[in-house]
Write a protein that holds these residues in place. Structure first.
Motif, short mmCIF file in Angstrom:
data_model
loop_
_atom_site.label_atom_id
_atom_site.label_comp_id
_atom_site.label_asym_id
_atom_site.label_seq_id
_atom_site.Cartn_x
_atom_site.Cartn_y
_atom_site.Cartn_z
N TRP A 119 26.57 -10.95 39.65
CA TRP A 119 26.86 -9.62 39.14
C TRP A 119 25.59 -8.76 39.21
O TRP A 119 24.47 -9.28 39.34
CB TRP A 119 27.40 -9.67 37.71
N VAL A 120 25.79 -7.45 39.12
CA VAL A 120 24.70 -6.48 39.24
C VAL A 120 24.73 -5.57 38.02
O VAL A 120 25.81 -5.11 37.60
CB VAL A 120 24.83 -5.64 40.53
N ASN A 121 23.55 -5.33 37.44
CA ASN A 121 23.41 -4.44 36.28
C ASN A 121 22.45 -3.30 36.62
O ASN A 121 21.47 -3.50 37.35
CB ASN A 121 22.88 -5.19 35.06
N LYS A 122 22.75 -2.15 36.05
CA LYS A 122 21.88 -0.99 36.20
C LYS A 122 20.94 -0.94 35.00
O LYS A 122 21.39 -0.97 33.85
CB LYS A 122 22.71 0.28 36.29
N VAL A 123 19.63 -0.86 35.26
CA VAL A 123 18.63 -0.91 34.20
C VAL A 123 17.82 0.37 34.23
O VAL A 123 17.36 0.82 35.30
CB VAL A 123 17.69 -2.13 34.38
N SER A 124 17.64 0.96 33.07
CA SER A 124 16.81 2.16 32.95
C SER A 124 15.49 1.76 32.31
O SER A 124 15.46 1.19 31.22
CB SER A 124 17.51 3.22 32.10
N TRP A 156 17.80 -1.95 39.45
CA TRP A 156 19.03 -2.74 39.53
C TRP A 156 18.68 -4.23 39.43
O TRP A 156 17.74 -4.71 40.05
CB TRP A 156 19.77 -2.47 40.84
N GLU A 157 19.48 -4.91 38.60
CA GLU A 157 19.31 -6.35 38.40
C GLU A 157 20.42 -7.11 39.13
O GLU A 157 21.60 -6.91 38.84
CB GLU A 157 19.35 -6.71 36.92
N PHE A 158 20.01 -7.97 40.05
CA PHE A 158 20.94 -8.84 40.77
C PHE A 158 20.86 -10.24 40.14
O PHE A 158 19.81 -10.89 40.21
CB PHE A 158 20.59 -8.89 42.25
N ASN A 159 21.94 -10.66 39.52
CA ASN A 159 21.98 -11.92 38.79
C ASN A 159 22.81 -12.95 39.55
O ASN A 159 23.97 -12.67 39.92
CB ASN A 159 22.58 -11.72 37.40
N PHE A 160 22.21 -14.11 39.75
CA PHE A 160 22.88 -15.23 40.41
C PHE A 160 22.84 -16.43 39.45
O PHE A 160 21.75 -16.88 39.08
CB PHE A 160 22.19 -15.62 41.72
N LYS A 161 24.00 -16.91 39.09
CA LYS A 161 24.07 -18.10 38.23
C LYS A 161 24.37 -19.31 39.11
O LYS A 161 25.41 -19.36 39.78
CB LYS A 161 25.15 -17.94 37.16
N PHE A 162 23.46 -20.28 39.08
CA PHE A 162 23.57 -21.47 39.92
C PHE A 162 23.81 -22.70 39.05
O PHE A 162 23.39 -22.75 37.89
CB PHE A 162 22.30 -21.69 40.74
#
Length: 361
Positions: free
Chosen positions: A226-231, A239-245
């Motif tokens: 998932w991707v989150n927008k960070v200010s 932008w935060e690109f999150n990968f759960k492994f």
């Protein structure tokens, strides 16, 4: 006329004096001391040497005589060495047999066990003085010590020892959550990274970029993305690109894993669905379109310097099937995810405060 004092010397022939002329059998009835030592006595050797010289007329030549004496001595020595080896082998077999008998007697009498086995109540008392970072060492002492670390009483007592009202804990880590047995161990460990100062400092001091590319995620399966927008401090958002492994289970020879089985009454306490999971969070300066990689296996992970030499560049490569002995299958196309420019890269374990928790945990 021949000169005065001239003596006719016999011509030396090598076949006259040889090792076959004198054998060990010639000394079969000799003194046993000579045979045991493997060497002739000096007086006997000198007499024998003198006799040979007189017979052959070789007063000046001593080489062949020494060969005869040395060959006879060597043969006697070989006989003694072989007998000594046989005696030593017999002694070894006797000692081995006696050792086996002693070990068998010890097993029958119960004397083979080293040390004493203390009751589990003693380990419960000692566990009250164990620091959080020493729990693993304490559990490796013996099976009873490990069993104590599996109990709900151990984790509740550890939580109460380090709980403080001054720390702002999330709702899931409040003291009321201790009444639930399921996920108790995981909740206490996560709360310690808020309550216990050495653990909280470990998290706060982690650098935004690792010193080297971590190899922990190789051959791991991507469960979520998932991707989150960070200010932040910048005018433009990041932008935060999150990968759960999730780590793939390692194969053990003969199909059996040498591990202790949890007690049935404490399985809910130690249950943790995120025990083998990691979160890779890559923060970029711009939004980047990426492919869907959920359900795929990570085969390549690199962190390099970006083309502008000011930021970093992250490259991820995924495969449909797991790696075989750490190698990719030939001819299998992979999916690449390139993130550039990168502001920070963080790899989090399941106990990290920023690791997303499941709703029911």
């Amino acid at each position: 006329m021949p000169k005065k004092g001239y003596r006719k010397r016999l011509k030396f022939r090598a076949d006259v004096v040889c090792s076959e002329s004198v054998t060990v059998a010639d000394y079969a009835n000799a003194d046993p001391a000579i045979v045991k030592s493997g060497r002739l006595k000096k007086a006997i050797a000198n007499a024998f040497e003198k006799e040979v010289k007189l017979l052959c007329g070789l007063e000046a030549s001593q080489g062949p005589v020494q060969e005869v004496l040395s060959s006879a001595a060597d043969e006697a020595k070989d006989v003694n060495d072989s007998s000594e080896e046989l005696d030593s082998e017999e002694g070894d077999w006797e000692s081995r047999g006696s050792r086996k008998k002693k070990n068998k007697r010890r097993k029958e009498n119960g004397e083979g066990a080293d040390g004493e086995e203390y009751p589990i109540d003693i380990w419960h008392v000692l566990a009250a003085y164990i620091r959080p970072e020493d729990i693993c060492r304490f559990a490796l002492i013996c099976k009873n010590a490990w069993t104590v670390t599996c109990t709900a009483a151990f984790w509740k007592r550890l939580y109460r020892r380090h709980y403080s009202l001054d720390v702002d804990l999330p709702f899931r880590f409040q003291p009321d959550s201790l009444s639930k047995m399921r996920f108790l161990r995981a909740r206490v460990i996560r709360s310690l990274f808020h309550l216990y100062e050495p653990f909280s400092l470990r998290v706060s001091k982690s650098p935004p970029l690792p010193d080297s590319t971590p190899s922990t995620l190789l051959n791991s399966k991507c469960l979520l993305f998932w991707v989150n927008k960070v200010s932040g401090t910048r005018a433009e958002p990041m932008w935060e690109f999150n990968f759960k492994f999730k780590k793939q289970p390692t194969k053990v020879k003969n199909g059996c894993a040498h591990s202790l089985l949890l007690p049935m009454q404490y399985k809910d306490v130690n249950f943790n669905p995120d025990s083998d999971c990691y979160l890779l969070r890559v923060t970029t300066l711009n939004f980047i379109f990426t492919s869907v990689v959920m359900g795929m296996t990570l085969s390549l992970f690199t962190i390099n310097v970006s083309t502008d030499m000011r930021h970093h560049r992250v490259r991820l490569e995924f495969q449909d099937s797991p790696l075989f002995q750490g190698k990719r299958l030939r001819g299998e196309p992979g999916v690449q995810v390139v993130l550039d420019p990168v502001h920070s890269v963080r790899l989090m374990d399941w106990w990290h405060p920023q690791f997303p928790m499941l709703p029911h945990s």
